[in-house]
Design a protein around this motif. Structure first.
Motif, PDB file in Angstrom:
ATOM      1  N   ALA A 398      55.762 -10.865  38.234  1.00 54.56           N
ATOM      2  CA  ALA A 398      55.566  -9.595  38.942  1.00 54.56           C
ATOM      3  C   ALA A 398      56.750  -8.680  38.686  1.00 54.56           C
ATOM      4  N   THR A 399      56.460  -7.399  38.575  1.00 48.79           N
ATOM      5  CA  THR A 399      57.499  -6.416  38.272  1.00 48.79           C
ATOM      6  C   THR A 399      57.555  -5.286  39.289  1.00 48.79           C
ATOM      7  N   HIS A 400      56.603  -5.279  40.213  1.00 43.82           N
ATOM      8  CA  HIS A 400      56.604  -4.321  41.326  1.00 43.82           C
ATOM      9  C   HIS A 400      55.644  -4.844  42.377  1.00 43.82           C
ATOM     10  N   PHE A 401      55.234  -4.018  43.346  1.00 39.84           N
ATOM     11  CA  PHE A 401      54.554  -4.545  44.523  1.00 39.84           C
ATOM     12  C   PHE A 401      53.054  -4.276  44.566  1.00 39.84           C
ATOM     13  N   TRP A 539      58.724  -8.533  56.059  1.00 36.52           N
ATOM     14  CA  TRP A 539      59.684  -9.640  56.074  1.00 36.52           C
ATOM     15  C   TRP A 539      61.086  -9.207  55.670  1.00 36.52           C
ATOM     16  N   SER A 540      61.206  -8.129  54.941  1.00 38.90           N
ATOM     17  CA  SER A 540      62.527  -7.624  54.560  1.00 38.90           C
ATOM     18  C   SER A 540      63.105  -6.675  55.599  1.00 38.90           C
ATOM     19  N   GLN A 541      62.311  -6.357  56.629  1.00 35.64           N
ATOM     20  CA  GLN A 541      62.717  -5.374  57.641  1.00 35.64           C
ATOM     21  C   GLN A 541      63.162  -4.075  56.973  1.00 35.64           C
ATOM     22  N   THR A 542      62.413  -3.668  55.975  1.00 38.37           N
ATOM     23  CA  THR A 542      62.690  -2.412  55.277  1.00 38.37           C
ATOM     24  C   THR A 542      62.349  -1.251  56.191  1.00 38.37           C
ATOM     25  N   ASN A 543      63.303  -0.349  56.354  1.00 40.96           N
ATOM     26  CA  ASN A 543      63.099   0.816  57.224  1.00 40.96           C
ATOM     27  C   ASN A 543      63.869   1.998  56.649  1.00 40.96           C
ATOM     28  N   ASP A 544      63.422   2.441  55.480  1.00 41.10           N
ATOM     29  CA  ASP A 544      64.088   3.517  54.750  1.00 41.10           C
ATOM     30  C   ASP A 544      63.419   4.850  55.097  1.00 41.10           C
ATOM     31  N   MET A 573      59.772   3.700  44.529  1.00 37.54           N
ATOM     32  CA  MET A 573      60.885   3.857  45.464  1.00 37.54           C
ATOM     33  C   MET A 573      61.314   2.505  46.030  1.00 37.54           C
ATOM     34  N   LEU A 574      60.329   1.656  46.332  1.00 37.46           N
ATOM     35  CA  LEU A 574      60.634   0.327  46.864  1.00 37.46           C
ATOM     36  C   LEU A 574      61.363  -0.519  45.825  1.00 37.46           C
ATOM     37  N   VAL A 575      60.932  -0.399  44.565  1.00 35.21           N
ATOM     38  CA  VAL A 575      61.623  -1.110  43.493  1.00 35.21           C
ATOM     39  C   VAL A 575      63.058  -0.606  43.374  1.00 35.21           C
ATOM     40  N   ASN A 576      63.237   0.700  43.440  1.00 32.99           N
ATOM     41  CA  ASN A 576      64.566   1.277  43.249  1.00 32.99           C
ATOM     42  C   ASN A 576      65.579   0.757  44.263  1.00 32.99           C
ATOM     43  N   ILE A 577      65.147   0.527  45.512  1.00 33.34           N
ATOM     44  CA  ILE A 577      66.080   0.017  46.523  1.00 33.34           C
ATOM     45  C   ILE A 577      65.998  -1.512  46.622  1.00 33.34           C
ATOM     46  N   ALA A 578      65.210  -2.139  45.746  1.00 38.65           N
ATOM     47  CA  ALA A 578      65.042  -3.602  45.785  1.00 38.65           C
ATOM     48  C   ALA A 578      64.737  -4.060  47.203  1.00 38.65           C
ATOM     49  N   ALA A 579      63.718  -3.438  47.785  1.00 34.95           N
ATOM     50  CA  ALA A 579      63.339  -3.775  49.159  1.00 34.95           C
ATOM     51  C   ALA A 579      63.028  -5.266  49.292  1.00 34.95           C
ATOM     52  N   ALA A 580      62.463  -5.850  48.263  1.00 29.50           N
ATOM     53  CA  ALA A 580      62.215  -7.287  48.135  1.00 29.50           C
ATOM     54  C   ALA A 580      62.228  -7.555  46.636  1.00 29.50           C
TER      55      ALA A 580
END
Length: 616
Positions: A398-401, A539-544, A573-580
């Motif tokens: 996998a390379t993104h979400f 699960w990552s508690q991402t809150n950007d 955007m999620l990939v850029n911040i490595a949210a998971a």
């Protein structure tokens, strides 16, 4: 929706080509440098044999009657449709409940009316007020199973949805699709004090009509979300007293049904110790109050006996060489090889079956630092994880979400994914990882802090091997770790799904879309305001804030092409911040006995549909 536990399956490509079998496990064990083992649609590049592709399965006109035995090494999480959010659970809730809308098993993109009489549109008056109001008419003569024994009303649907806000029920997706954090919330649900009970935005003018009023135009999204188990009607007089317990005892002690089947119960509706024994067994019997004239499901089987627990390899042998049986959860490694080579008509592979990734705590601990997260991503050997999961027939790096088969996948980069350096090498790249550790403030390129990283993963199947690969990436960057391996359901319910536990790394979490929209892949899992105290899926508690805003905007885009692009932008955007950290895109295998005519749910990772499955 949470993915099921995925057991280890061997690298099938090696077995088929006679190249020998490589061992599963450690980092750097594969020389693959890209995610090209599967096509961009998620279909395995290794040709499937006759019967192995679930597309085109016969749905109607099959043999009626008989008892099916279903074997599973893992248990269910929730039988209550208000709490269910796990792939295995949906196989039960789909057989025992009627939702307003539903997917046919052979259709992964479009819902159809179920309990509803028709799809609401602007033309038929079902969608009004500029997309802010949806009116649904309910089929007459749909009845609850014993001991309730009465017709379903619109008030029962309203009650079922309203209990989604009750913390004793613990519904995971109510806030994201109906409540305070929804793109178009139902009126009256945005107050922080709302904890279930009547919703002003739901009206029931008569027994067969329910009207939904939203704060914003969100009719299409709401209609699709009403295919989730939460819209299955429930009788308030029966369920309400059970919901006063924390957690509710509905679904563990008592249960009623509207679908073709019911969990076997005594005359009071009690299932505990009879129709369901946790960790041991469950029994589905026909609902005596179900009428085929009100339902599109044929419901061929008379009875389904579930046996829970046991070794997956033994289970697989019993299924392939026996009769009248199938496996509920994912087959073991040797079984997939055996079935692919010798029993091709008894195994199916469903492409676009979801994804797995590593959850990293964005809110606290070492991985609050974005560059620390990027470093772990760069160091992780995703090719080794593909090998541990079973190779190119069942997964690809996998390379993104947004995963294959979901709108926005190609726009987000397809198989290659976004072009950032920490995502480029699926074998892991310590040079890039070291660069980001230095950017995180560690001048040596190694972690020098005092924290011990808490790692919690599942203890079954291929999960321990994957945990080892992830842990290897962590320790190679200097992190001190404490690894805990627990039951899959426990991993979600007590650790990774409980934010206050502050688990730093969840290396074996997985996701399946809730319905055919990229919102259902990214919103429940990464939208900050949708984080809940229990049964949490972020699960990552991402809150950007920027990502939250982009999601709110994308959620209300109507044009399909523009919507796909908007969600692809969120994905990037999620990939850029490595949210998971994405691990694998899945192609789910399932097995059955030779005299079983199983039907796979293409919308739900190929899970078995007991409403359409029959004996031959």
């Amino acid at each position: 929706m949470r993915n099921r536990s995925t057991k280890a399956v061997i690298p099938i490509i090696a077995a088929v080509l006679g190249l020998g079998v490589a061992a599963c496990g450690g980092s750097g064990s594969s020389s693959s440098s890209s995610g090209s083992s599967s096509s961009s649609s998620g279909t395995p590049s290794i040709p499937l044999k006759a019967g192995e592709n679930p597309v085109g399965q016969q749905l109607f006109g099959k043999k009626k009657g008989g008892t099916l035995t279903v074997l599973s090494s893992g248990d269910f999480e929730h039988l209550d449709p208000g709490s269910a959010y796990y792939a295995l659970d949906y196989e039960i809730t789909g057989a025992t409940n009627r939702t307003l809308f539903a997917y046919m098993p052979n259709n992964a993109s479009t819902v159809r009316p179920d309990l509803a009489t028709a799809m609401p549109t602007t033309a038929n008056g079902g969608i009004t007020n500029g997309g802010r109001t949806v009116t649904v008419h309910i089929r007459p003569n749909v009845r609850f199973s014993p001991p309730v024994n009465r017709d379903v009303t619109s008030a029962d649907v309203a009650f079922a949805i309203e209990r989604g806000g009750n913390p004793n029920v613990g519904n995971a997706y109510f806030p994201a699709y109906f409540g305070a954090s929804a793109p178009a919330p139902l009126l009256g649900t945005t107050s922080a004090s709302y904890k279930g009970g009547p919703i002003p935005g739901i009206q029931t003018p008569n027994k067969t009509t329910i009207v939904f009023h939203m704060a914003k135009p969100g009719a299409t999204l709401l209609i699709t979300a009403l295919s989730l188990p939460l819209s299955a009607p429930l009788p308030g007089s029966f369920v309400g007293p059970l919901d006063k317990h924390s957690p509710t005892t509905y679904g563990t002690q008592y249960l009623v049904s509207t679908g073709p089947y019911m969990v076997e119960a005594d005359k009071t509706g009690k299932i505990a110790g009879l129709g369901y024994q946790p960790g041991k067994s469950e029994t589905l019997v026909r609902n005596p109050n179900w009428s085929a004239s009100t339902d599109f499901r044929p419901a061929y089987l008379d009875r389904v006996n579930f046996s829970i627990g046991g070794d997956a390899t033994v289970i697989g042998q019993q299924v392939l060489k026996g009769s009248d049986s199938m496996q509920l959860d994912t087959p073991a490694q040797s079984i997939v090889k055996l079935a692919y080579e010798q029993y091709p008509s008894q195994i199916t592979f469903t492409p676009g079956s979801g994804d797995h990734y590593v959850g990293l705590d964005n809110a606290a601990g070492p991985f609050k630092n974005v560059n620390a997260r990027r470093a772990v991503w760069a160091a992780l050997d995703r090719a080794a994880i593909v090998k541990a999961r079973g190779g190119p027939l069942v997964s690809e790096p996998a390379t993104h979400f947004i995963y294959p088969g979901v709108s926005g996948y190609e726009q987000a980069g397809g198989a290659a994914g976004p072009a950032v350096d920490f995502n480029k090498n699926v074998n892991g790249d310590m040079t890039v990882a070291t660069k980001y550790m230095k950017a995180a403030g560690y001048s040596t390129g190694k972690y020098t802090g005092n924290a011990t990283v808490q790692v919690v993963g599942a203890n079954s199947g291929n999960s321990p091997a994957i945990i080892q690969i992830v842990n290897s990436a962590l320790t190679s960057l200097g992190f001190k770790t404490h690894v805990s391996e627990v039951d899959q359901a426990t991993m979600y319910s007590k650790y990774c799904g409980v934010p206050k536990q502050e688990i730093d790394v969840c290396p074996t979490v997985g996701w399946i879309r809730d319905f055919a929209d990229p919102l259902s892949v990214l919103y429940p899992t990464f939208y900050g305001p949708a984080i809940v105290p229990t049964n949490n899926s972020n699960w990552s508690q991402t809150n950007d804030p920027a990502i939250n805003a982009a999601m709110r905007t994308a959620a209300l885009v109507i044009d399909p092409t523009a919507r796909a692009q908007a969600w692809a932008n969120v994905d990037r955007m999620l990939v850029n911040i490595a949210a998971a950290i994405p691990e694998t895109f899945e192609n789910q295998p399932q097995i059955e006995s030779k005299n079983v005519a199983g039907v796979n749910q293409l919308w739900n990772e190929g899970a078995w549909d007991f409403n359409f499955t029959s004996l031959k």
